[in-house]
Scaffold this motif. Structure first.
Motif, PDB file in Angstrom:
ATOM      1  N   MET A 164       1.149  -1.270   0.065  1.00 38.53           N
ATOM      2  CA  MET A 164       0.016  -0.412   0.217  1.00 38.53           C
ATOM      3  C   MET A 164       0.316   0.911  -0.343  1.00 38.53           C
ATOM      4  O   MET A 164       1.843   0.924   0.533  1.00 38.53           O
ATOM      5  N   THR A 165       0.249   1.983  -0.914  1.00 34.96           N
ATOM      6  CA  THR A 165       1.069   3.442  -0.361  1.00 34.96           C
ATOM      7  C   THR A 165       0.347   4.467   0.093  1.00 34.96           C
ATOM      8  O   THR A 165      -1.267   4.822   0.442  1.00 34.96           O
ATOM      9  N   ARG A 166       0.751   5.579   0.045  1.00 39.05           N
ATOM     10  CA  ARG A 166      -0.133   6.687   0.737  1.00 39.05           C
ATOM     11  C   ARG A 166      -0.638   7.111  -0.339  1.00 39.05           C
ATOM     12  O   ARG A 166      -2.056   7.866   0.364  1.00 39.05           O
ATOM     13  N   GLY A 167      -0.562   7.514  -1.142  1.00 42.36           N
ATOM     14  CA  GLY A 167      -1.530   8.014  -2.213  1.00 42.36           C
ATOM     15  C   GLY A 167      -3.275   7.163  -2.016  1.00 42.36           C
ATOM     16  O   GLY A 167      -4.105   7.953  -2.239  1.00 42.36           O
ATOM     17  N   ILE A 168      -3.694   6.219  -1.936  1.00 41.61           N
ATOM     18  CA  ILE A 168      -4.712   6.497  -1.988  1.00 41.61           C
ATOM     19  C   ILE A 168      -5.303   6.101   0.457  1.00 41.61           C
ATOM     20  O   ILE A 168      -6.369   5.499  -0.455  1.00 41.61           O
ATOM     21  N   HIS A 169      -4.803   6.724   0.524  1.00 42.54           N
ATOM     22  CA  HIS A 169      -5.151   7.410   1.907  1.00 42.54           C
ATOM     23  C   HIS A 169      -5.947   8.329   2.507  1.00 42.54           C
ATOM     24  O   HIS A 169      -5.243   9.390   1.592  1.00 42.54           O
ATOM     25  N   GLN A 170      -6.455   9.064   3.000  1.00 44.07           N
ATOM     26  CA  GLN A 170      -6.658   9.685   2.943  1.00 44.07           C
ATOM     27  C   GLN A 170      -4.853  10.571   4.015  1.00 44.07           C
ATOM     28  O   GLN A 170      -5.044  10.285   5.312  1.00 44.07           O
ATOM     29  N   PRO A 171      -4.846  12.280   4.023  1.00 42.20           N
ATOM     30  CA  PRO A 171      -3.888  12.574   4.636  1.00 42.20           C
ATOM     31  C   PRO A 171      -3.868  12.831   6.084  1.00 42.20           C
ATOM     32  O   PRO A 171      -4.558  13.523   6.474  1.00 42.20           O
ATOM     33  N   LEU A 172      -3.080  12.764   6.820  1.00 42.67           N
ATOM     34  CA  LEU A 172      -3.040  13.707   7.964  1.00 42.67           C
ATOM     35  C   LEU A 172      -2.421  14.492   7.841  1.00 42.67           C
ATOM     36  O   LEU A 172      -0.788  14.548   7.860  1.00 42.67           O
ATOM     37  N   VAL A 173      -2.565  15.697   8.631  1.00 42.03           N
ATOM     38  CA  VAL A 173      -1.913  17.303   8.910  1.00 42.03           C
ATOM     39  C   VAL A 173      -2.368  17.630  10.425  1.00 42.03           C
ATOM     40  O   VAL A 173      -3.973  17.676  10.334  1.00 42.03           O
ATOM     41  N   LEU A 174      -1.891  17.926  10.833  1.00 40.10           N
ATOM     42  CA  LEU A 174      -1.725  18.310  12.212  1.00 40.10           C
ATOM     43  C   LEU A 174      -2.156  20.091  11.593  1.00 40.10           C
ATOM     44  O   LEU A 174      -0.563  20.617  11.113  1.00 40.10           O
ATOM     45  N   HIS A 175      -2.952  20.731  11.917  1.00 40.04           N
ATOM     46  CA  HIS A 175      -3.367  22.553  11.212  1.00 40.04           C
ATOM     47  C   HIS A 175      -2.091  23.124  12.657  1.00 40.04           C
ATOM     48  O   HIS A 175      -2.932  22.755  13.679  1.00 40.04           O
ATOM     49  N   GLU A 176      -1.221  23.954  12.006  1.00 38.82           N
ATOM     50  CA  GLU A 176      -0.994  24.612  12.561  1.00 38.82           C
ATOM     51  C   GLU A 176      -1.373  25.265  13.931  1.00 38.82           C
ATOM     52  O   GLU A 176      -0.888  25.987  15.587  1.00 38.82           O
ATOM     53  N   ASP A 177      -2.981  26.295  13.242  1.00 41.22           N
ATOM     54  CA  ASP A 177      -3.399  26.632  14.248  1.00 41.22           C
ATOM     55  C   ASP A 177      -4.368  25.471  14.622  1.00 41.22           C
ATOM     56  O   ASP A 177      -5.370  26.024  16.119  1.00 41.22           O
ATOM     57  N   ARG A 178      -4.112  24.114  15.467  1.00 43.36           N
ATOM     58  CA  ARG A 178      -4.991  23.675  16.456  1.00 43.36           C
ATOM     59  C   ARG A 178      -5.244  23.595  17.664  1.00 43.36           C
ATOM     60  O   ARG A 178      -4.611  24.475  17.967  1.00 43.36           O
ATOM     61  N   PHE A 179      -6.427  23.825  18.338  1.00 37.39           N
ATOM     62  CA  PHE A 179      -6.923  24.487  19.388  1.00 37.39           C
ATOM     63  C   PHE A 179      -6.986  25.708  19.346  1.00 37.39           C
ATOM     64  O   PHE A 179      -7.765  26.152  21.036  1.00 37.39           O
TER      65      PHE A 179
END
Lengths: 493, 493, 493
Positions: free
Chosen positions: B1-16
């Motif tokens: 499996m490769t990353r391409g088929i998954h949903q990206p995990l991104v931590l937003h800089e302004d989270r919380f």
């Protein structure tokens, strides 16, 4: 020192309003309509002698620090000895006597009040009342001290002048049942139109197991002019004192208890317990039952004489024995306890809660009771209103929680309006201003979310800032002894 | 499996941070100033052997799931058997042993953690520690597993390397009073500069009615090197153990009890109860009185040796008997109970709460006590500080409620700073980061509403993120055994 | 009168959403996806006869005011006698009988509901159900009354037509265990596809110390067709009644108690207490123990027959004796009390809380239990789910607090979805709409703060608005008697 080297103290025009522009816009416009309304002060602890004598206030430290347990308890909690703040000891041991040295100590610890209502009130007071234009800290301590001292020396800063400038419409004090109320009499006879009224607080007379009780009873008998040898004459004396308070303008009674337990004694039991008290043999259990009975009696008398009954339960007094022994009561060591209302108030509310002649204002230090017990009770019983957030909760967040937690069940009209509950006379405008801002902001949130519309918000803002306090305590311009404004209800119990 | 088929995990800089731009702008700028500060970890449950051995971590399931009751209790609550998650049984019955199968089960239930702190911490950990770039779910399970496993094999992912990379300044473990602390000794002798210190937790020795007590006492006697035949020698042994812990850097003790009841026994009563315990005849009532007395004793010893005293009351342990019998303690089945502080702590605080040598950090699982009891107590007693939001409340909303409810009464400086309280070593940065973000956001709200100004907020942000934890636990670079930084207070009791 | 002279009533499209644009934008888009979903109503108090008879509703006052204690308790609390609102008395004393006069009194006090959920629901109902386009007040009273009356006369306003228009998928009523359920049978035999199901509520049969108990038992025996002379036959009769309820579609049982105390009796004790009850000699203590045992028995039966068990504790019923004597039960005088769950539910949860066949939905009137006890319990036990905010907390702020306090510990998937709990049939759409808006707003806050992403929010919104209620109560289109959708758990106790 000059102002130049200090940080400027600026009260922002929009302070305490949410930063969201939709809320702030509404909040600001509502506040504009309430900010100049007269102040109704139906519950507080200002010394009436202040306004009777109308002497100049002493220097800043004696005015602002030494009498204010909101302030010195915080410094104490971070390790500042009370002696170094000039708090007088019970045994007369010497404490710091140099006001300027105390002031400097306070100023260098002023950072402890960041984010607290005391900090916010003080900034308002410094800026608005005393025209101080720099932030208080160790460096500006002397500059600020001098500025306040200079103002205090002016005639415009005498108590009555400030009362008028503060736009106070009525100021209630809190007084022992046995107080001769000389200051109140003097004020009524003075060439001054301020309305200062007493509040009847008989707590000490109900604490029959306390060593102080016999002295209190003696004082009552002295005022009564007759010996008090049995329970019926005790009741008569109290009724007589209430009449006397009322003759000097009193609108209310006030009662502080640990648990708001209410229960009737049979006449025989009341007599017997009272006799044990007379013989100094009353037990702690006697005290609990007697106080519970006396609360019901007070409600009964309120039905008769129209005095609004206030109940302030839940403060465990003098938690710190060392501080109590050394410095006495009211030194910031009273700590709340969990407080039960539903069962405890059952007997009193069943007896008088449906009576249209009775108004019963209940306070709490236990916020968990707002949604669980107090709003449902106030939202049902015609006699009951919820007092404003008390003491630790008289704050931006505390008031906000109160409105958000109480309104949906009790509505706005079962709340009693604001009171400042303060002994710090010069902080009165700051406290009302904060309350008006927070209420305007709460209403702004409702309008911005389209829960209510702006017309309704405008009506509510005025009620919350002024009318509810005036009407709950029946302090309208034509003093009423019957609840003229209340709709008729279902009559006799 | 490769990353391409998954949903990206991104931590937003302004989270919380609040989305309101005025709050967010301030919050972000305050957070920028605290995000890189070293981590002070004065209370937690990491196994010191981890850093003593410095062995590679095992594969992902053994690292992240099996030991973490925050995770498996949630899966269990939605019907996933603990056996299928590889939780070892007490009787050795076989459980699922294929780590990849367990990981897939976890991944397919990861949606349960939406909106929970565990979900937020894990995303941070996956992204920041292990460079995972896809959201975890049933489809990405293997891809993510492989990515973590690959990282764990690298030398940069050994425990000490991570400790350094995490920028931990000091890490306290929690240890039984009878622990020989071999791992701590090994760390001190190692060629590594990490500061890992023990915490003295004698709970098991106070549970005199428990069947395990005699074994615990035996272990104590063994460490003490002498028999413990009476209460005074029990006290001596404890004092000796505290000295030993301190010699290895300990800064604090920790005490977990159901009710925080404190009360002194007379020497005679203490002796008698202890004798009953020695004869295995101690009752539940004996246990309550003994524990209450021992808490006061612990405070007394803290005054002497300077160890900060921590109290964690209110967890009803092992509520689910089936889970406890089958899987043992700490399996996510500890449930809070209502907790009373005002009356319960009275004796301890009256004895030592005014003493400038004593620091007493109190935690709660009962949030209703924040405004009612804990903030007023911490806002009065010099010795007392409020611990950060504990366990279920160590979360975005929990921390936010804590600041909003505590600050107005206790101020910021009567709180003890953050601790991560975790046994999940790799989650430490995520937890501190979340706390720093939430505190920055809280301060941002104060600034945006003009309750405090940005300069004050900047000072407070640094205190909340770093200094308060360091100073409360006296973990400054020059380890101090006396409260040098605390202002002198009123001296002897 | 015409509309022109009144203030317009407009429901804002974005009502109840935060005004912050980032939150509102997400909230609105989530709400757009849930607003048209069918309504699942798994718990409520609509009279099934309404839909069995399908008669036209009476005029506005009899429909909206007289039966709704949410409304008249608020007027009563501000001094409006219940008699003047037409509330029937127990002894038949005459009360106000002119519906238009009552309506005018209500309209002139409608301002009391500003900021309350009742006000918000009513505005929705007036506007959306009855096409009223003016704000209700003293001036518009007659105009609004006429408008509603005109609508009620139309066939589209018959109960079944409204049920269909409201898009109700299933509607559960609440019924005494001894109810013959004639209306439910009639509905099933009617030419109408509405799904109206009963709920088994045996409370009255467990109150063995009440004077009404023997009558209740007799009714049970009558339904059972056999005498009930001992405890085992009591159990058999209850089981038989549950079967009967299930045969008419029942999905759940419901239990209202003051304290949620659960404990097993030995068979001998159960027998003995039951015998005392038969002889009218059961004590209050017997009642407590019997009810505690019967709750455990109800859980046991639920494991067998798959009925979901609902628990509604903490309402102190009929607090106002005068109102109860004069007007009967359910008159707005039920007041909550502090409620303990951790210890009280221990026996029931230990017996059946791990069983995959059991679903146990717990409600509260004591919000302090959300974070302290209920979320931790629901976040651990497979059987337990948290019911939605109940009664006083079924409101904008109440629901918001619930989500913010519960989610971080229990997650969304341990909550039971919404129910309207109403006897006011025409308010059903308003209540679901408010709930969907508030949940969308809660999720909008999470997205705007980057706690979750929009994809996850979309999935959660649908679950909260529809799926969780359907699945918790097993109300899917193919009615299931076993927990097919629940993952297998660790099996036998």
């Amino acid at each position: 020192m000059t102002r130049g080297i200090h940080q400027p103290l600026v009260l922002h025009e929009d302070r305490f309003f949410d930063s969201d522009p939709s809320v702030r816009f509404v909040a600001r416009s509502l506040y504009e309509e309430t900010r100049e309304l007269p102040l109704i002060c139906p519950h507080g602890h200002v010394d009436a002698a202040l306004l009777a004598d109308n002497s100049p206030f002493p220097e800043p430290t004696a005015l602002l620090i030494v009498p204010d347990h909101y302030i010195f308890r915080m410094l104490y909690s971070r390790g500042v000895p009370l002696e170094s703040l000039g708090i007088p000891t019970q045994d007369g041991t010497r404490v710091e006597g140099d006001p300027r040295k105390i002031w400097r100590c306070f100023a260098s610890h002023y950072y402890l009040f960041r984010g607290t209502p005391t900090g916010v009130w003080l900034d308002h007071e410094l800026s608005d009342v005393f025209d101080v234009d720099v932030k208080l800290d160790a460096h500006s301590a002397d500059y600020v001290y001098d500025q306040i001292a200079e103002r205090l020396a002016q005639p415009e800063f005498r108590p009555r002048a400030l009362y008028d400038r503060f736009n106070i419409e009525v100021l209630a004090t809190t007084d022992k049942a046995t107080d001769p109320l000389d200051a109140h009499r003097a004020i009524r006879q003075a060439e001054w139109n301020g309305r200062v009224i007493p509040t009847f607080r008989p707590d000490a007379l109900f604490r029959i197991a306390s060593p102080e009780w016999s002295g209190e009873l003696e004082a009552l008998a002295h005022r009564f002019g007759r010996p008090i040898a049995d329970f019926p004459s005790f009741i008569s004396a109290l009724q007589e004192r209430r009449r006397y308070f009322k003759s000097l303008g009193a609108a209310a009674t006030d009662h502080a208890v640990l648990e708001p337990y209410t229960a009737r004694l049979s006449p025989g039991d009341a007599d017997e317990i009272f006799r044990r008290a007379l013989n100094s043999r009353a037990t702690a259990a006697d005290h609990v039952r007697f106080e519970a009975h006396m609360l019901v009696e007070m409600a009964r008398m309120s039905v008769d004489d129209g005095l609004v009954m206030q109940l302030h339960p839940g403060a465990y007094r003098d938690h710190n024995h060392l501080v109590a022994r050394r410095f006495g009561a009211d030194k910031g060591a009273d700590i709340p306890v969990a407080t039960e209302y539903t069962r405890n108030l059952s007997e009193l509310l069943n007896a008088y809660g449906n009576d249209p002649r009775f108004t019963f204002v209940v306070f709490t230090l236990d916020e968990s009771a707002y949604t669980r017990e107090l709003a449902p009770l106030a939202g049902h019983y015609p006699a009951m209103r919820l007092g404003p957030p008390w003491w630790f909760h008289d704050s931006i967040e505390g008031m906000t929680r109160y409105r958000h937690q109480v309104t949906e069940t009790a509505g706005i009209y079962n709340t009693a309006g604001f009171n400042d509950d303060t002994r710090a006379f010069c902080s009165i405008p700051a406290r009302h201003d904060l309350s008006r801002r927070v209420d305007a902001n709460y209403l702004g949130r409702l309008v911005a979310r389209h829960v209510i519309d702006i017309d309704d918000a405008r009506t509510l803002a005025r009620a919350m800032a002024y009318e509810l306090a005036r009407d709950t305590y029946r302090l309208g311009s034509a003093p009423a002894t019957t609840a003229a404004s209340a709709p008729a209800t279902m009559g006799a119990r």
